[in-house]
Design a protein around this motif. Structure first.
Motif, mmCIF file in Angstrom:
data_model
loop_
_atom_site.group_PDB
_atom_site.id
_atom_site.type_symbol
_atom_site.label_atom_id
_atom_site.label_comp_id
_atom_site.label_asym_id
_atom_site.label_seq_id
_atom_site.Cartn_x
_atom_site.Cartn_y
_atom_site.Cartn_z
ATOM 1 N N VAL A 285 0.854 -1.178 0.000
ATOM 2 C CA VAL A 285 0.000 0.000 0.000
ATOM 3 C C VAL A 285 0.899 1.239 0.000
ATOM 4 C CG1 VAL A 285 -1.782 1.290 1.229
ATOM 5 C CG2 VAL A 285 -1.810 -1.213 1.247
ATOM 6 N N PRO A 286 0.826 2.111 -1.026
ATOM 7 C CA PRO A 286 1.683 3.299 -1.060
ATOM 8 C C PRO A 286 1.251 4.333 -0.009
ATOM 9 C CG PRO A 286 0.740 2.792 -3.233
ATOM 10 C CD PRO A 286 -0.021 2.002 -2.214
ATOM 11 N N GLY A 287 2.055 5.386 0.099
ATOM 12 C CA GLY A 287 1.686 6.541 0.923
ATOM 13 C C GLY A 287 2.469 6.666 2.206
ATOM 14 N N HIS A 288 3.116 7.841 2.391
ATOM 15 C CA HIS A 288 3.909 8.050 3.607
ATOM 16 C C HIS A 288 3.726 9.464 4.186
ATOM 17 C CE1 HIS A 288 6.569 9.196 0.212
ATOM 18 N NE2 HIS A 288 6.819 10.247 0.999
ATOM 19 N N GLU A 289 2.689 10.157 3.787
ATOM 20 C CA GLU A 289 2.360 11.445 4.417
ATOM 21 C C GLU A 289 0.995 11.280 5.086
ATOM 22 O OE1 GLU A 289 4.707 14.520 1.401
ATOM 23 O OE2 GLU A 289 2.532 14.330 1.234
ATOM 24 N N VAL A 290 0.999 10.565 6.192
ATOM 25 C CA VAL A 290 -0.233 10.076 6.810
ATOM 26 C C VAL A 290 -0.588 10.885 8.050
ATOM 27 C CG1 VAL A 290 -1.404 8.048 7.759
ATOM 28 C CG2 VAL A 290 0.400 7.755 6.040
ATOM 29 N N VAL A 291 -1.835 11.313 8.123
ATOM 30 C CA VAL A 291 -2.370 11.918 9.350
ATOM 31 C C VAL A 291 -3.599 11.113 9.746
ATOM 32 C CG1 VAL A 291 -3.383 13.968 10.415
ATOM 33 C CG2 VAL A 291 -1.530 14.213 8.757
ATOM 34 N N LEU B 36 2.625 10.238 10.246
ATOM 35 C CA LEU B 36 3.674 9.288 9.879
ATOM 36 C C LEU B 36 4.292 9.785 8.583
ATOM 37 C CD1 LEU B 36 4.916 6.466 10.641
ATOM 38 C CD2 LEU B 36 3.273 5.480 9.016
ATOM 39 N N GLY B 37 5.623 9.878 8.559
ATOM 40 C CA GLY B 37 6.313 10.387 7.394
ATOM 41 C C GLY B 37 7.065 9.325 6.622
ATOM 42 N N PHE B 38 8.103 9.741 5.900
ATOM 43 C CA PHE B 38 8.854 8.842 5.021
ATOM 44 C C PHE B 38 9.546 7.730 5.801
ATOM 45 C CE2 PHE B 38 12.717 7.754 2.582
ATOM 46 C CZ PHE B 38 12.141 7.374 1.379
ATOM 47 N N LEU B 39 9.985 8.034 7.017
ATOM 48 C CA LEU B 39 10.655 7.051 7.860
ATOM 49 C C LEU B 39 9.664 6.482 8.870
ATOM 50 C CD1 LEU B 39 14.003 8.966 8.502
ATOM 51 C CD2 LEU B 39 13.519 7.240 6.753
ATOM 52 N N ASP C 92 17.496 -0.491 10.560
ATOM 53 C CA ASP C 92 16.357 -1.406 10.674
ATOM 54 C C ASP C 92 15.089 -0.569 10.837
ATOM 55 O OD1 ASP C 92 14.645 -3.552 11.035
ATOM 56 O OD2 ASP C 92 15.174 -3.826 13.148
ATOM 57 N N GLN C 93 14.752 0.164 9.787
ATOM 58 C CA GLN C 93 13.631 1.089 9.845
ATOM 59 C C GLN C 93 12.694 0.846 8.664
ATOM 60 O OE1 GLN C 93 12.861 5.609 11.120
ATOM 61 N NE2 GLN C 93 14.799 5.268 10.095
ATOM 62 N N PRO C 94 11.412 0.578 8.915
ATOM 63 C CA PRO C 94 10.486 0.413 7.796
ATOM 64 C C PRO C 94 10.266 1.732 7.074
ATOM 65 C CG PRO C 94 9.290 0.443 9.879
ATOM 66 C CD PRO C 94 10.750 0.442 10.225
ATOM 67 N N LEU C 95 9.972 1.638 5.794
ATOM 68 C CA LEU C 95 9.630 2.799 4.984
ATOM 69 C C LEU C 95 8.157 2.669 4.595
ATOM 70 C CD1 LEU C 95 12.750 3.003 2.623
ATOM 71 C CD2 LEU C 95 12.383 4.151 4.819
ATOM 72 N N THR D 260 8.498 -0.362 1.917
ATOM 73 C CA THR D 260 8.808 -1.662 2.504
ATOM 74 C C THR D 260 7.747 -2.108 3.496
ATOM 75 O OG1 THR D 260 10.122 -0.739 4.325
ATOM 76 C CG2 THR D 260 11.274 -1.194 2.252
ATOM 77 N N ALA D 261 6.831 -1.211 3.835
ATOM 78 C CA ALA D 261 5.697 -1.539 4.709
ATOM 79 C C ALA D 261 4.466 -0.830 4.149
ATOM 80 C CB ALA D 261 5.965 -1.087 6.147
#
Length: 339
Positions: free
Chosen positions: A59-65, A86-89, A109-112, A116-117
């Motif tokens: 599931v895409p997307g990393h600028e989550v509120v 939740l941001g890019f990291l 060891d950080q999901p993206l 990657t997540a």
């Protein structure tokens, strides 16, 4: 509610709206009910299959509120109902060498989220608690979303320079990153020069707070910067190494070119420009969750906000295409849940 909807992708641009089972968050995780999710150019990593196994759905997307919906075992810093981002990291591990030295951005060891997540093109997001950012209740979710990636990227890049107050600082590009970079630079107390292509962008640059505008299509930007006394720092946001290369000559001694735009072509550097004057070229990658909270607080206090186009969750594939077209002004945001 036993399921939630999500747009997953496989291969290249193969979007599919699916129903996923709602499960409890794992240890150290929280479950977030999504309100808004920004559509960022970095979503190409998932949507265009630029990841190790593009046949595996993500599931895409990393600028989550959103709002915390459930917490897993061992999570003591978040409670149900908290408004978070939740941001890019996706959250540091707190155990690797870089984490032990406080360098959370480079955690090994950080999901993206969204790469990657699973990320925010969904009604629910599961995230590491260490990756969450506190978002004020009165800040519109669709306005906050782009600040969590585009915002913190330019904010941290500017804060990381050695430029003193009232120094001349350049922002190259007036797109999704650059239009925020000009605002941050002005509110941080710099004299700001915006650098972009075309005379039609001069008025926008002034509206955003720029003191000067350089049309790089009409004149050599390095020479134009030198005429202004040279820049103590330039944040390069446009994804073009060729457009960044001439900027180095416009730095004053000890000046920095801070690169945040990932370009497919290299930056060409005249070594004399580096050696004579001690100039440098550095990269800057987003920021930690705590730094992102600094960014949110600074943005709210100084009236900094992105220019956005809001689209409904059902149009997520169209929203991605709109972002990729280059015609969005300037960030596309999906509205997913009720605020």
């Amino acid at each position: 509610m036993s399921t939630y909807r999500a747009y997953q992708v496989t291969g290249q641009r193969n979007f599919e709206l699916v129903e996923r089972e709602l499960v409890a968050p794992g240890p150290g995780q929280v479950r977030v009910r999504t309100l808004s999710c920004g559509v960022c150019h970095s979503d190409v990593l998932a949507v265009e299959g630029q990841r190790p196994d593009p046949l595996q759905p993500v599931v895409p997307g990393h600028e989550v509120v959103g709002v915390v919906d459930a917490v897993g075992d061992g999570v003591g810093s978040w409670t149900v109902g908290d408004r978070v981002g939740l941001g890019f990291l996706g959250g540091q591990c707190n155990a690797c060498e870089f984490c032990r030295r406080g360098d959370f951005v480079n955690c090994t060891d950080q999901p993206l989220p969204g790469t990657t997540a699973d990320g925010g093109y969904a009604e629910m997001v599961y995230a590491r608690a260490t990756g969450l950012v506190r978002v004020p209740d009165d800040l519109d979710a669709s306005v906050a979303a782009p600040l969590l990636c585009a915002g913190v990227t330019v904010f941290n890049a500017l804060r990381g320079t050695a430029a003193p107050p009232d120094a001349l600082v350049g922002v190259q590009g007036l797109g999704g990153l650059g239009h925020l970079g000009v605002q941050y630079a002005k509110k941080l107390g710099f004299r700001v020069v915006a650098i972009a292509r075309g005379p039609e962008k001069a008025e926008l640059a002034t509206t955003l707070g720029a003191d000067h505008y350089i049309d790089s299509a009409a004149e050599d930007p390095g020479a134009a910067l030198t005429k202004l006394g040279g820049a103590a720092a330039i944040v390069a946001t446009a994804a073009s190494g060729a457009s960044m290369s001439p900027l180095i000559a416009g730095l004053r001694p000890r000046g920095q070119l801070v690169v945040v735009g990932v370009a497919p072509d290299p930056i060409t550097v005249n070594t004399a420009d580096l050696v004579l004057g001690g100039r440098s070229v550095v990269g800057s990658l987003t920021g930690s969750a705590a730094e992102n909270e600094d960014n949110i607080a600074f943005s709210v206090a100084n009236g900094i906000s992105p220019m956005i186009e809001v689209m409904p969750f059902a149009d997520a594939p169209k929203a991605y295409e709109r972002m990729m077209s280059g015609h969005a002004r300037f960030r596309v945001v999906l509205e997913i849940g009720a605020q």
